[in-house]
Design a protein around this motif. Structure first.
Motif, mmCIF file in Angstrom:
data_model
loop_
_atom_site.group_PDB
_atom_site.id
_atom_site.type_symbol
_atom_site.label_atom_id
_atom_site.label_comp_id
_atom_site.label_asym_id
_atom_site.label_seq_id
_atom_site.Cartn_x
_atom_site.Cartn_y
_atom_site.Cartn_z
ATOM 1 N N PRO B 9 0.812 -1.209 0.000
ATOM 2 C CA PRO B 9 0.000 0.000 0.000
ATOM 3 C C PRO B 9 0.854 1.271 0.000
ATOM 4 O O PRO B 9 1.916 1.313 0.617
ATOM 5 C CB PRO B 9 -0.808 -0.114 1.307
ATOM 6 C CG PRO B 9 -0.026 -1.034 2.169
ATOM 7 C CD PRO B 9 0.685 -1.975 1.241
ATOM 8 N N CYS B 66 -5.582 1.274 6.077
ATOM 9 C CA CYS B 66 -6.360 2.222 5.266
ATOM 10 C C CYS B 66 -7.308 3.027 6.164
ATOM 11 O O CYS B 66 -7.469 4.245 5.988
ATOM 12 C CB CYS B 66 -7.129 1.439 4.204
ATOM 13 S SG CYS B 66 -8.159 2.438 3.127
ATOM 14 N N THR B 88 -5.072 6.708 1.455
ATOM 15 C CA THR B 88 -4.459 5.460 0.976
ATOM 16 C C THR B 88 -4.636 5.502 -0.527
ATOM 17 O O THR B 88 -5.747 5.361 -1.047
ATOM 18 C CB THR B 88 -5.171 4.227 1.569
ATOM 19 O OG1 THR B 88 -5.122 4.299 2.996
ATOM 20 C CG2 THR B 88 -4.484 2.945 1.100
ATOM 21 N N ILE B 115 -13.676 -1.574 2.052
ATOM 22 C CA ILE B 115 -13.280 -0.158 2.177
ATOM 23 C C ILE B 115 -14.444 0.740 1.755
ATOM 24 O O ILE B 115 -14.745 1.747 2.412
ATOM 25 C CB ILE B 115 -12.025 0.129 1.317
ATOM 26 C CG1 ILE B 115 -10.801 -0.562 1.920
ATOM 27 C CG2 ILE B 115 -11.774 1.630 1.199
ATOM 28 C CD1 ILE B 115 -9.536 -0.465 1.069
ATOM 29 N N THR B 174 -9.537 5.449 -3.173
ATOM 30 C CA THR B 174 -8.438 4.478 -3.087
ATOM 31 C C THR B 174 -8.498 3.535 -4.290
ATOM 32 O O THR B 174 -9.589 3.123 -4.705
ATOM 33 C CB THR B 174 -8.533 3.688 -1.768
ATOM 34 O OG1 THR B 174 -8.317 4.583 -0.664
ATOM 35 C CG2 THR B 174 -7.478 2.578 -1.713
#
Lengths: 297, 297
Positions: B9, B66, B88, B115, B174
């Motif tokens: 990430p 995240c 992120t 997410i 993201t």
């Protein structure tokens, strides 16, 4: 990944499953040790156990398994085709990763002393751990076998390295040592003429002026109508796979023959494959820790 | 050894050590995950975190990191040289061992959905996980960056794959996906003529008709007065190391130039080295589990 050693003890029992299970269980019980293989042979009346682990865990597993064998095996009753001197016949330590041969020799000495003192079993050190040239080779150490060693052990030249100068009444004696990992490696040729394979084998084996750590024979693989050079690489750090491969390729070309493939039989340490890639890709400054999987755990 | 995935990430914070530490700590807290590297760049104002683990553990670590980034980073305040769309910015999953690209795509979908739903952050899938060709390449997905995407996200062609069709007020958007492991590989030539390196690089790179998974340039290494072909192997399972090495060797010979060495920069998956040894030794039927270290508990 940390220090890793392989240990391959041989026990003089290949017929009674409950005895074999009890010995193997001693290995399984030790944390930090992974059992890889158990191979029992009834006609040899012998079991070969293979495990790996961190050095201290491996030593502990070897000791407890040896103690259990001394408890359950009576050499006075033992018969089998394979040469042997004791209930736990031989215990080699083999460096796998992040450990030197010297450390394995040290480990063999520690284990030998412990078996001698705590179990009252005489111990002989062999191969890299041998204290005299006469004890390097296992057949020399095992000369006379269990029956003959009972009297020979009292002579100065057969005095054990650790433990009492007499046989344990049931467990006999044990040979402990350190050696390199053995890679069983076959190279297949584009010919059905086994004589060519035999000539090539002669060119690479130590006994005929070839590589120091190479035992080789030429054989015929009937199913494939193909000649093969079958090799024991007894120290891949001294004589690497790629050098043997390239020499066989060159010698085969002399007869108009090509290599059609090669086989690694059984296990191979990661380092032997890294060394191969390193050679052919001409790697500069490659370190083992660059292998992603080496950074786990 | 079990299934192993790498996750890399990228977070839009490269200046505040306490924020970086808090995000990295979320990764460290997850059992079954090993942190390999943290690389922060102040001018890019960006941190790249590399870790490996079993798939579910890696997904959990990516999610919690995240969430922490969404809590501590405000994209309204963010400035930096590197393109980005969110706190992120991008989360790629990379297969390492015993796992397919399809499983990594599935993992990207699961994480994207989580997410989107739990953090209320819009998610775009890219590379192997992309649902349309227009979203395969990261620069296409990131077009307009954080500032531009705030309005563009409402158009049909920029609608996210998961989560709300509007930017998160602080964390932006993201990008989640799956791609192959990238091997940074340099081949050093026995010449100081960089034009030769450039011609060889052209012969192997996809853009010029070369190998599909090969990005290459010719450069001069001044300290060694040596020309080098510097390569990104973006999929070593499609274009293996040995093939690139042998092609560079052959093309270099055209100019009377030899390969004096090659370098693997940073990490390499074990499989890429096994594949190299397999090719050069012409191995028959070799299986990864024959590598001794692969059998450890």
């Amino acid at each position: 990944m940390g220090k890793l050693v392989e240990c391959v003890p041989n026990f003089s029992e290949g017929r009674r499953p409950e005895v074999i299970a009890a010995i193997v269980n001693e290995v399984k019980k030790v944390q930090g040790v992974t059992l890889l293989n158990v191979n029992s042979d009834a006609s040899h009346n012998r079991t070969v156990v293979t495990f790996v682990g961190d050095p201290q865990a491996a030593k502990l597993a070897a000791f407890t398994a040896c103690a259990k064998a001394a408890e359950l095996i009576d050499m006075e009753q033992h018969q089998g085709a394979h040469p042997r001197v004791g209930a736990t016949d031989v215990i080699p330590f083999i460096p796998v990763s992040d450990i030197s041969m010297e450390e394995c020799v040290q480990l063999a000495n520690e284990l030998g002393q412990e078996i001698g003192e705590k179990l009252n079993i005489p111990v002989y050190l062999y191969e890299a751990a041998a204290k005299t040239p006469a004890r390097v080779k296992l057949p020399d150490v095992r000369k006379g076998e269990y029956e003959g060693l009972k009297t020979a052990i009292t002579t100065p030249e057969r005095q054990p390295d650790y433990g009492p100068a007499h046989m344990h009444p049931a467990a006999g004696a044990t040979v402990v040592g350190a050696r390199q990992f053995l890679i069983a490696y076959n190279i297949n040729l584009s010919t059905s003429d086994v004589e060519i394979a035999k000539k090539i084998a002669a060119s690479i084996r130590e006994a005929k002026g070839g590589y120091k750590y190479c035992r080789a024979m030429g054989v015929m693989i009937e199913e494939r109508n193909m000649a093969q050079v079958t090799i024991n690489m007894v120290d891949y750090t001294g004589t690497p796979l790629h050098r043997v491969f390239e020499t066989v390729k060159s010698e085969a070309a002399r007869y108009g023959v090509n290599i059609i493939g090669s086989e690694i039989v059984g296990m191979v340490p990661l380092q032997a494959l890294i060394d191969t890639a390193d050679f052919y890709l001409r790697l500069e400054g490659f370190e083992r820790k660059q292998v992603l999987e080496e950074n786990l755990g």
